[in-house]
Design a protein around this motif. Structure first.
Motif, PDB file in Angstrom:
ATOM      1  N   LEU A   1      -2.691  -3.359   4.022  1.00 28.39           N
ATOM      2  CA  LEU A   1      -2.780  -2.152   4.786  1.00 28.39           C
ATOM      3  C   LEU A   1      -1.745  -1.412   4.186  1.00 28.39           C
ATOM      4  O   LEU A   1      -1.540  -0.212   4.108  1.00 28.39           O
ATOM      5  CB  LEU A   1      -2.772  -2.384   6.099  1.00 28.39           C
ATOM      6  CG  LEU A   1      -3.860  -2.692   6.852  1.00 28.39           C
ATOM      7  CD1 LEU A   1      -3.925  -3.094   8.280  1.00 28.39           C
ATOM      8  CD2 LEU A   1      -5.176  -1.811   6.611  1.00 28.39           C
ATOM      9  N   GLY A   2      -0.623  -2.319   3.808  1.00 23.47           N
ATOM     10  CA  GLY A   2       0.759  -1.594   3.609  1.00 23.47           C
ATOM     11  C   GLY A   2       0.423  -0.891   2.045  1.00 23.47           C
ATOM     12  O   GLY A   2       1.130   0.171   1.636  1.00 23.47           O
ATOM     13  N   MET A   3      -0.374  -1.511   1.249  1.00 26.15           N
ATOM     14  CA  MET A   3      -0.794  -0.968  -0.239  1.00 26.15           C
ATOM     15  C   MET A   3      -1.512   0.345   0.036  1.00 26.15           C
ATOM     16  O   MET A   3      -1.200   1.544  -0.701  1.00 26.15           O
ATOM     17  CB  MET A   3      -1.322  -1.919  -0.851  1.00 26.15           C
ATOM     18  CG  MET A   3      -1.870  -1.359  -2.253  1.00 26.15           C
ATOM     19  SD  MET A   3      -2.657  -2.587  -3.369  1.00 26.15           S
ATOM     20  CE  MET A   3      -4.282  -2.604  -2.157  1.00 26.15           C
ATOM     21  N   VAL A   4      -2.408   0.206   0.902  1.00 29.21           N
ATOM     22  CA  VAL A   4      -3.152   1.852   1.237  1.00 29.21           C
ATOM     23  C   VAL A   4      -2.284   2.882   1.941  1.00 29.21           C
ATOM     24  O   VAL A   4      -2.267   3.784   1.620  1.00 29.21           O
ATOM     25  CB  VAL A   4      -4.305   1.349   2.200  1.00 29.21           C
ATOM     26  CG1 VAL A   4      -5.095   2.720   2.565  1.00 29.21           C
ATOM     27  CG2 VAL A   4      -5.497   0.617   1.483  1.00 29.21           C
ATOM     28  N   ALA A   5      -1.457   2.280   2.737  1.00 26.51           N
ATOM     29  CA  ALA A   5      -0.504   3.265   3.395  1.00 26.51           C
ATOM     30  C   ALA A   5       0.599   3.799   2.351  1.00 26.51           C
ATOM     31  O   ALA A   5       0.684   4.815   2.573  1.00 26.51           O
ATOM     32  CB  ALA A   5       0.274   2.637   4.591  1.00 26.51           C
ATOM     33  N   ARG A   6       0.915   3.215   1.520  1.00 31.47           N
ATOM     34  CA  ARG A   6       1.826   3.549   0.449  1.00 31.47           C
ATOM     35  C   ARG A   6       1.291   4.451  -0.380  1.00 31.47           C
ATOM     36  O   ARG A   6       1.986   5.453  -0.764  1.00 31.47           O
ATOM     37  CB  ARG A   6       2.542   2.418  -0.360  1.00 31.47           C
ATOM     38  CG  ARG A   6       3.470   2.688  -1.399  1.00 31.47           C
ATOM     39  CD  ARG A   6       4.815   3.416  -0.888  1.00 31.47           C
ATOM     40  NE  ARG A   6       5.418   3.994  -2.155  1.00 31.47           N
ATOM     41  CZ  ARG A   6       6.748   3.625  -2.100  1.00 31.47           C
ATOM     42  NH1 ARG A   6       7.464   3.052  -1.222  1.00 31.47           N
ATOM     43  NH2 ARG A   6       7.622   4.045  -2.914  1.00 31.47           N
ATOM     44  N   THR A   7       0.249   4.343  -0.873  1.00 28.24           N
ATOM     45  CA  THR A   7      -0.494   5.058  -1.710  1.00 28.24           C
ATOM     46  C   THR A   7      -0.771   6.571  -0.842  1.00 28.24           C
ATOM     47  O   THR A   7      -0.709   7.603  -1.717  1.00 28.24           O
ATOM     48  CB  THR A   7      -2.029   4.607  -2.014  1.00 28.24           C
ATOM     49  OG1 THR A   7      -1.821   3.187  -2.696  1.00 28.24           O
ATOM     50  CG2 THR A   7      -2.761   5.503  -3.002  1.00 28.24           C
ATOM     51  N   ILE A   8      -1.318   6.386   0.169  1.00 31.80           N
ATOM     52  CA  ILE A   8      -1.559   7.758   0.865  1.00 31.80           C
ATOM     53  C   ILE A   8      -0.163   8.718   1.085  1.00 31.80           C
ATOM     54  O   ILE A   8      -0.092   9.951   0.797  1.00 31.80           O
ATOM     55  CB  ILE A   8      -2.025   7.275   2.251  1.00 31.80           C
ATOM     56  CG1 ILE A   8      -3.378   6.840   2.346  1.00 31.80           C
ATOM     57  CG2 ILE A   8      -2.069   8.822   3.207  1.00 31.80           C
ATOM     58  CD1 ILE A   8      -4.095   6.511   3.626  1.00 31.80           C
ATOM     59  N   ALA A   9       1.078   7.897   1.553  1.00 38.33           N
ATOM     60  CA  ALA A   9       2.299   8.475   1.413  1.00 38.33           C
ATOM     61  C   ALA A   9       2.524   9.014   0.114  1.00 38.33           C
ATOM     62  O   ALA A   9       3.196  10.250   0.218  1.00 38.33           O
ATOM     63  CB  ALA A   9       3.064   7.434   2.112  1.00 38.33           C
ATOM     64  N   THR A  10       2.468   8.496  -0.933  1.00 41.14           N
ATOM     65  CA  THR A  10       2.846   9.012  -2.019  1.00 41.14           C
ATOM     66  C   THR A  10       2.071   9.768  -2.527  1.00 41.14           C
ATOM     67  O   THR A  10       2.572  11.073  -3.183  1.00 41.14           O
ATOM     68  CB  THR A  10       2.725   7.637  -3.109  1.00 41.14           C
ATOM     69  OG1 THR A  10       3.544   6.724  -2.866  1.00 41.14           O
ATOM     70  CG2 THR A  10       3.091   8.184  -4.478  1.00 41.14           C
ATOM     71  N   VAL A  11       0.676  10.082  -2.460  1.00 44.52           N
ATOM     72  CA  VAL A  11      -0.121  11.083  -2.760  1.00 44.52           C
ATOM     73  C   VAL A  11       0.528  12.251  -1.883  1.00 44.52           C
ATOM     74  O   VAL A  11       0.219  13.689  -2.571  1.00 44.52           O
ATOM     75  CB  VAL A  11      -1.566  10.953  -2.583  1.00 44.52           C
ATOM     76  CG1 VAL A  11      -2.641  12.145  -2.593  1.00 44.52           C
ATOM     77  CG2 VAL A  11      -1.882   9.746  -3.488  1.00 44.52           C
TER      78      VAL A  11
END
Length: 87
Positions: free
Chosen positions: A33-43
């Motif tokens: 979930l942290g990986m998905v959240a970080r990807t969304i925030a970066t994009v």
């Protein structure tokens, strides 16, 4: 973003009736979930940060494009597409 994604996962878990007692995430779930959240925030945030840096360098060279940071992001997109925005 992590808290929103976590809330969705826990709400889904509650709606299916599984793990009613366990309202926490396992270590693997938290990692993914942290990986998905970080990807969304970066994009979402990276084009803004890149536009800010490009705008600062443009001011240093003596130019001043119209529209501020959103204008700079649009100009980068017009010049090179999404590859230029995320370069």
């Amino acid at each position: 973003v992590f808290e929103q994604v976590k809330a969705v996962v826990l709400a889904g878990r509650r709606s299916t009736g599984k793990n009613k007692r366990n309202e926490s995430l396992s270590a693997a779930e938290a990692f993914f979930l942290g990986m998905v959240a970080r990807t969304i925030a970066t994009v979402l945030c990276f084009p803004y940060v890149r536009g800010k840096v490009m705008l600062q360098s443009t001011y240093a060279e003596g130019g001043a494009p119209q529209g501020g940071i959103p204008g700079m992001v649009l100009q980068m997109f017009a010049d090179g597409g999404m590859g230029e925005v995320f370069r």
